[in-house]
Design a protein around this motif. Structure first.
Motif, PDB file in Angstrom:
ATOM      1  N   ASN A 184     -15.291  22.292  17.933  1.00  0.00           N
ATOM      2  CA  ASN A 184     -15.761  21.285  16.991  1.00  0.00           C
ATOM      3  C   ASN A 184     -15.476  21.707  15.560  1.00  0.00           C
ATOM      4  O   ASN A 184     -15.008  20.910  14.740  1.00  0.00           O
ATOM      5  N   ASP A 213     -14.978  20.473  24.879  1.00  0.00           N
ATOM      6  CA  ASP A 213     -15.463  20.550  23.503  1.00  0.00           C
ATOM      7  C   ASP A 213     -16.648  21.496  23.466  1.00  0.00           C
ATOM      8  O   ASP A 213     -17.339  21.666  24.468  1.00  0.00           O
ATOM      9  N   TYR A 215     -23.675  18.161  23.237  1.00  0.00           N
ATOM     10  CA  TYR A 215     -23.637  18.894  21.977  1.00  0.00           C
ATOM     11  C   TYR A 215     -24.961  19.602  21.671  1.00  0.00           C
ATOM     12  O   TYR A 215     -25.033  20.388  20.719  1.00  0.00           O
ATOM     13  N   GLN A 275      -7.713  17.989  24.595  1.00  0.00           N
ATOM     14  CA  GLN A 275      -8.940  17.210  24.647  1.00  0.00           C
ATOM     15  C   GLN A 275      -8.685  15.757  25.052  1.00  0.00           C
ATOM     16  O   GLN A 275      -9.540  15.117  25.666  1.00  0.00           O
ATOM     17  N   LEU A 321     -12.717  20.028  12.979  1.00  0.00           N
ATOM     18  CA  LEU A 321     -13.247  19.438  11.755  1.00  0.00           C
ATOM     19  C   LEU A 321     -12.549  19.999  10.525  1.00  0.00           C
ATOM     20  O   LEU A 321     -12.203  19.269   9.591  1.00  0.00           O
ATOM     21  N   TYR A 330     -14.384  12.949  12.272  1.00  0.00           N
ATOM     22  CA  TYR A 330     -14.543  13.134  13.717  1.00  0.00           C
ATOM     23  C   TYR A 330     -13.764  12.080  14.496  1.00  0.00           C
ATOM     24  O   TYR A 330     -13.107  12.380  15.490  1.00  0.00           O
ATOM     25  N   ALA A 360     -13.434  11.972  20.032  1.00  0.00           N
ATOM     26  CA  ALA A 360     -14.563  11.365  19.312  1.00  0.00           C
ATOM     27  C   ALA A 360     -14.255   9.958  18.815  1.00  0.00           C
ATOM     28  O   ALA A 360     -14.860   9.486  17.859  1.00  0.00           O
ATOM     29  N   SER A 374     -24.718  23.352  21.395  1.00  0.00           N
ATOM     30  CA  SER A 374     -24.165  23.828  20.123  1.00  0.00           C
ATOM     31  C   SER A 374     -25.271  24.040  19.093  1.00  0.00           C
ATOM     32  O   SER A 374     -25.223  24.993  18.304  1.00  0.00           O
ATOM     33  N   GLU A 397     -23.319  15.398   8.231  1.00  0.00           N
ATOM     34  CA  GLU A 397     -22.606  14.972   9.432  1.00  0.00           C
ATOM     35  C   GLU A 397     -22.605  13.451   9.579  1.00  0.00           C
ATOM     36  O   GLU A 397     -21.688  12.878  10.179  1.00  0.00           O
ATOM     37  N   TYR A 425     -17.202   7.742  18.401  1.00  0.00           N
ATOM     38  CA  TYR A 425     -18.310   8.290  17.640  1.00  0.00           C
ATOM     39  C   TYR A 425     -18.565   7.465  16.382  1.00  0.00           C
ATOM     40  O   TYR A 425     -17.653   7.199  15.602  1.00  0.00           O
TER      41      TYR A 425
END
Length: 210
Positions: A192, A187, A76, A207, A196, A131, A137, A79, A122, A140
């Motif tokens: 993302n 991803d 990530y 995914q 979201l 997420y 995720a 990103s 976040e 996560y």
């Protein structure tokens, strides 16, 4: 505008900056303080400073892992570099709409404020659970503080790079990172954001096969 201010003004992103428009060390002072302040807020929120595994890696590449978003860099990170690209173009566009030029340090400070705000939001329970509702995720549990700091530094690097490079190089780099990461781990920044804000079953199914 005084000559001293023109020397610090944000140039058009399509052009290389003249030699007189250079970053100066103190341009990074306030963004650096903001990174430290963000780390302090995340610590106050209960985020772990480093991975609970007890190590700090420069890179961790397994997304479906309890160590995802726990180390300095991961899949990530690109990103967040793209965040820097977008924030630079956004600051330049806003300045043009206002009919004025924006000092580089001010643009970077504004970008760092936005990135800091995102890192805090976040890592709130609401976004973490949002997420975790997606297949990619499920492992996560939020970012470690070292990962959030790495993300903010990646954004700053992207912002500074955009100020130095022709626009076609920046656009090519953004496309390469988005397409490359999307292909390798299913991803990226665009996916993302979609998952979201408005999760799509087709993307979720794709995914899940990662």
């Amino acid at each position: 505008m005084p000559a001293s201010d023109r020397a610090l003004a944000m140039p058009a992103p399509a052009a290389r900056r003249p030699a007189g428009r250079r970053w100066r060390p103190h341009d990074f002072a306030l963004p650096a303080l903001l990174v430290v302040a963000t780390a302090a807020v995340l610590f106050w929120m209960g985020r772990t400073p480093i991975c609970t595994c007890g190590t700090v890696k420069l890179w961790h590449g397994a997304i479906q892992s309890a160590e995802n978003s726990q180390h300095l860099a991961d899949w990530y990170t690109p990103s967040h570099i793209v965040h820097g690209f977008l924030f630079y173009f956004g600051a330049w566009a806003v300045a043009r709409l206002l009919g004025r030029e924006m000092p580089l340090w001010a643009g970077l400070l504004g970008a760092t404020v936005l990135e800091a705000a995102w890192e805090i939001v976040e890592n709130t329970p609401l976004i973490i659970e949002r997420y975790r509702a997606e297949a990619i995720a499920q492992h996560y549990f939020g970012d470690s503080i070292v990962n959030s700091v790495g993300d903010m530094l990646a954004m700053i690097a992207g912002f500074v790079a955009t100020s130095r490079l022709p626009v076609y190089v920046v656009v090519a780099a953004a496309l390469a990172m988005e397409i490359g990461v999307g292909y390798l781990v299913r991803d990226n920044l665009i996916l993302n954001v979609i998952m979201l804000l408005y999760p799509l079953d087709a993307i979720r199914t794709w995914q899940a096969g990662a």
